[in-house]
Scaffold this motif. Structure first.
Motif, mmCIF file in Angstrom:
data_model
loop_
_atom_site.group_PDB
_atom_site.id
_atom_site.type_symbol
_atom_site.label_atom_id
_atom_site.label_comp_id
_atom_site.label_asym_id
_atom_site.label_seq_id
_atom_site.Cartn_x
_atom_site.Cartn_y
_atom_site.Cartn_z
ATOM 1 N N SER A 136 0.847 -1.196 0.000
ATOM 2 C CA SER A 136 0.000 0.000 0.000
ATOM 3 C C SER A 136 0.884 1.248 0.000
ATOM 4 O O SER A 136 2.030 1.215 0.454
ATOM 5 C CB SER A 136 -0.912 0.014 1.230
ATOM 6 O OG SER A 136 -0.159 0.250 2.399
ATOM 7 N N VAL A 137 0.336 2.320 -0.490
ATOM 8 C CA VAL A 137 1.044 3.608 -0.492
ATOM 9 C C VAL A 137 1.415 3.980 0.941
ATOM 10 O O VAL A 137 2.540 4.399 1.214
ATOM 11 C CB VAL A 137 0.178 4.703 -1.155
ATOM 12 C CG1 VAL A 137 0.721 6.090 -0.885
ATOM 13 C CG2 VAL A 137 0.056 4.443 -2.650
ATOM 14 N N LYS A 138 0.483 3.768 1.868
ATOM 15 C CA LYS A 138 0.720 4.120 3.267
ATOM 16 C C LYS A 138 1.906 3.345 3.843
ATOM 17 O O LYS A 138 2.763 3.910 4.524
ATOM 18 C CB LYS A 138 -0.538 3.844 4.100
ATOM 19 C CG LYS A 138 -0.397 4.205 5.556
ATOM 20 C CD LYS A 138 -1.673 3.938 6.313
ATOM 21 C CE LYS A 138 -1.515 4.329 7.779
ATOM 22 N NZ LYS A 138 -2.744 4.108 8.520
ATOM 23 N N SER A 139 1.990 2.038 3.559
ATOM 24 C CA SER A 139 3.085 1.245 4.125
ATOM 25 C C SER A 139 4.437 1.662 3.538
ATOM 26 O O SER A 139 5.443 1.676 4.244
ATOM 27 C CB SER A 139 2.847 -0.251 3.918
ATOM 28 O OG SER A 139 2.968 -0.599 2.565
ATOM 29 N N ILE A 140 4.465 2.028 2.270
ATOM 30 C CA ILE A 140 5.720 2.463 1.654
ATOM 31 C C ILE A 140 6.144 3.825 2.202
ATOM 32 O O ILE A 140 7.321 4.056 2.471
ATOM 33 C CB ILE A 140 5.613 2.475 0.115
ATOM 34 C CG1 ILE A 140 5.366 1.050 -0.393
ATOM 35 C CG2 ILE A 140 6.848 3.090 -0.517
ATOM 36 C CD1 ILE A 140 6.398 0.023 0.033
ATOM 37 N N ILE A 171 0.841 0.285 -4.707
ATOM 38 C CA ILE A 171 1.963 0.875 -5.445
ATOM 39 C C ILE A 171 1.796 0.601 -6.938
ATOM 40 O O ILE A 171 2.115 1.442 -7.774
ATOM 41 C CB ILE A 171 3.305 0.338 -4.901
ATOM 42 C CG1 ILE A 171 3.557 0.886 -3.489
ATOM 43 C CG2 ILE A 171 4.460 0.655 -5.825
ATOM 44 C CD1 ILE A 171 3.691 2.394 -3.401
ATOM 45 N N LYS A 172 1.260 -0.582 -7.285
ATOM 46 C CA LYS A 172 1.039 -0.917 -8.694
ATOM 47 C C LYS A 172 0.105 0.107 -9.347
ATOM 48 O O LYS A 172 0.381 0.596 -10.441
ATOM 49 C CB LYS A 172 0.455 -2.319 -8.831
ATOM 50 C CG LYS A 172 0.222 -2.722 -10.289
ATOM 51 C CD LYS A 172 -0.356 -4.111 -10.391
ATOM 52 C CE LYS A 172 -0.603 -4.622 -11.763
ATOM 53 N NZ LYS A 172 -0.521 -3.792 -12.901
ATOM 54 N N ARG A 175 2.013 3.347 -9.797
ATOM 55 C CA ARG A 175 2.965 3.239 -10.907
ATOM 56 C C ARG A 175 2.240 3.319 -12.248
ATOM 57 O O ARG A 175 2.718 3.973 -13.186
ATOM 58 C CB ARG A 175 3.723 1.916 -10.826
ATOM 59 C CG ARG A 175 4.811 1.901 -9.809
ATOM 60 C CD ARG A 175 5.585 0.597 -9.890
ATOM 61 N NE ARG A 175 6.566 0.532 -8.840
ATOM 62 C CZ ARG A 175 6.811 -0.536 -8.103
ATOM 63 N NH1 ARG A 175 6.148 -1.656 -8.307
ATOM 64 N NH2 ARG A 175 7.722 -0.496 -7.181
ATOM 65 N N ASP A 176 1.108 2.632 -12.337
ATOM 66 C CA ASP A 176 0.334 2.655 -13.582
ATOM 67 C C ASP A 176 -0.109 4.072 -13.922
ATOM 68 O O ASP A 176 -0.068 4.480 -15.086
ATOM 69 C CB ASP A 176 -0.876 1.714 -13.506
ATOM 70 C CG ASP A 176 -0.502 0.249 -13.504
ATOM 71 O OD1 ASP A 176 0.659 -0.082 -13.863
ATOM 72 O OD2 ASP A 176 -1.361 -0.584 -13.127
ATOM 73 N N LYS A 177 -0.528 4.821 -12.924
ATOM 74 C CA LYS A 177 -0.927 6.220 -13.168
ATOM 75 C C LYS A 177 0.244 7.011 -13.725
ATOM 76 O O LYS A 177 0.077 7.787 -14.662
ATOM 77 C CB LYS A 177 -1.416 6.887 -11.862
ATOM 78 C CG LYS A 177 -2.808 6.496 -11.470
ATOM 79 C CD LYS A 177 -3.234 7.262 -10.237
ATOM 80 C CE LYS A 177 -4.641 6.890 -9.834
ATOM 81 N NZ LYS A 177 -5.109 7.651 -8.660
ATOM 82 N N TRP A 178 1.430 6.835 -13.146
ATOM 83 C CA TRP A 178 2.615 7.550 -13.623
ATOM 84 C C TRP A 178 3.019 7.079 -15.017
ATOM 85 O O TRP A 178 3.422 7.881 -15.854
ATOM 86 C CB TRP A 178 3.775 7.384 -12.643
ATOM 87 C CG TRP A 178 3.689 8.369 -11.527
ATOM 88 C CD1 TRP A 178 3.175 8.182 -10.291
ATOM 89 C CD2 TRP A 178 4.084 9.747 -11.566
ATOM 90 N NE1 TRP A 178 3.228 9.325 -9.546
ATOM 91 C CE2 TRP A 178 3.804 10.311 -10.311
ATOM 92 C CE3 TRP A 178 4.670 10.558 -12.539
ATOM 93 C CZ2 TRP A 178 4.077 11.636 -10.006
ATOM 94 C CZ3 TRP A 178 4.950 11.874 -12.230
ATOM 95 C CH2 TRP A 178 4.649 12.404 -10.980
ATOM 96 N N LYS A 179 2.893 5.802 -15.255
ATOM 97 C CA LYS A 179 3.267 5.236 -16.558
ATOM 98 C C LYS A 179 2.363 5.775 -17.662
ATOM 99 O O LYS A 179 2.807 6.102 -18.762
ATOM 100 C CB LYS A 179 3.145 3.713 -16.479
ATOM 101 C CG LYS A 179 3.770 2.967 -17.613
ATOM 102 C CD LYS A 179 3.627 1.472 -17.324
ATOM 103 C CE LYS A 179 4.445 0.642 -18.226
ATOM 104 N NZ LYS A 179 4.317 -0.784 -17.918
ATOM 105 N N ASN A 180 1.092 5.868 -17.357
ATOM 106 C CA ASN A 180 0.111 6.323 -18.347
ATOM 107 C C ASN A 180 -0.101 7.835 -18.314
ATOM 108 O O ASN A 180 -0.871 8.364 -19.110
ATOM 109 C CB ASN A 180 -1.235 5.621 -18.128
ATOM 110 C CG ASN A 180 -1.117 4.120 -18.279
ATOM 111 O OD1 ASN A 180 -0.311 3.644 -19.080
ATOM 112 N ND2 ASN A 180 -1.877 3.376 -17.520
ATOM 113 N N GLY A 181 0.548 8.501 -17.370
ATOM 114 C CA GLY A 181 0.430 9.963 -17.286
ATOM 115 C C GLY A 181 -0.953 10.420 -16.872
ATOM 116 O O GLY A 181 -1.372 11.520 -17.205
#
Length: 182
Positions: A136-140, A171-172, A175-181
């Motif tokens: 999760s974003v929170k755990s990272i 996190i996946k 990452r997908d949001k960043w990958k796809n902009g």
């Protein structure tokens, strides 16, 4: 155990007795202090002394000695080092305000099968590894704060829109949001 005992004095010595790392703040990071600037991949042989004036730590009994050995191992293994710990002092009735001593042999624990993690690459400790996709974003965010000794709540992962990522999101997904902009 996330820290050394309160009110600790920690000193590390090389093979000729010179101080190579020390702290009176109970927050010495052995990996950074001893290994970060080493250019050689040869094992490091050193001696570590730990003492504490904390009232909860009265004597160097077996339990307290194991706690310190666990801290030493965690601190180094977290950043991809192997450590052999040899007691120079003996557990017993010695007060904790007197130094307890260990010899350490520290070696790199790189995965030689993976060229991305070969011994030339000093960035193969846990702090440099990619976050798991299912985390999760929170755990990272919490892990980053812990690894770098930052105050709780100060790390914030962002979306491409410069908005806070949802703490419950994976996190996946981020990452997908960043990958796809998106």
């Amino acid at each position: 155990m996330n820290q050394w005992p309160p009110h600790s004095k920690i000193a590390c010595f090389n093979s000729i007795g010179e101080v190579i790392a020390e702290s009176k703040r109970s927050r010495l990071d052995l990996s950074d202090s001893l290994m970060l600037w080493r250019k050689s991949c040869d094992p490091l042989f050193c001696t570590i002394e730990v003492s504490t004036k904390d009232k909860k730590w009265k004597t160097w009994n077996s339990e307290n000695v194991r706690k310190i050995e666990s801290r030493i191992a965690y601190d180094l293994e977290f950043d991809a080092y192997k450590v052999k710990i040899e007691r120079l002092s003996q557990p017993g009735k010695t007060l904790c305000d007197k130094p307890f001593k260990w010899n350490l042999e520290i070696t790199a624990d790189y995965d030689e099968e993976d060229p991305a993690l070969n011994p030339v690459n000093r960035n193969s400790g846990s702090r440099f590894r990619a976050a798991r996709s299912d985390a999760s974003v929170k755990s990272i965010q919490s892990s980053i704060e812990e690894v770098y000794g930052l105050p709780r709540g100060c790390v914030c992962l962002l979306t491409p829109e410069k908005k806070k990522a949802s703490p419950s999101s994976s996190i996946k997904k981020l990452r997908d949001k960043w990958k796809n902009g998106q």
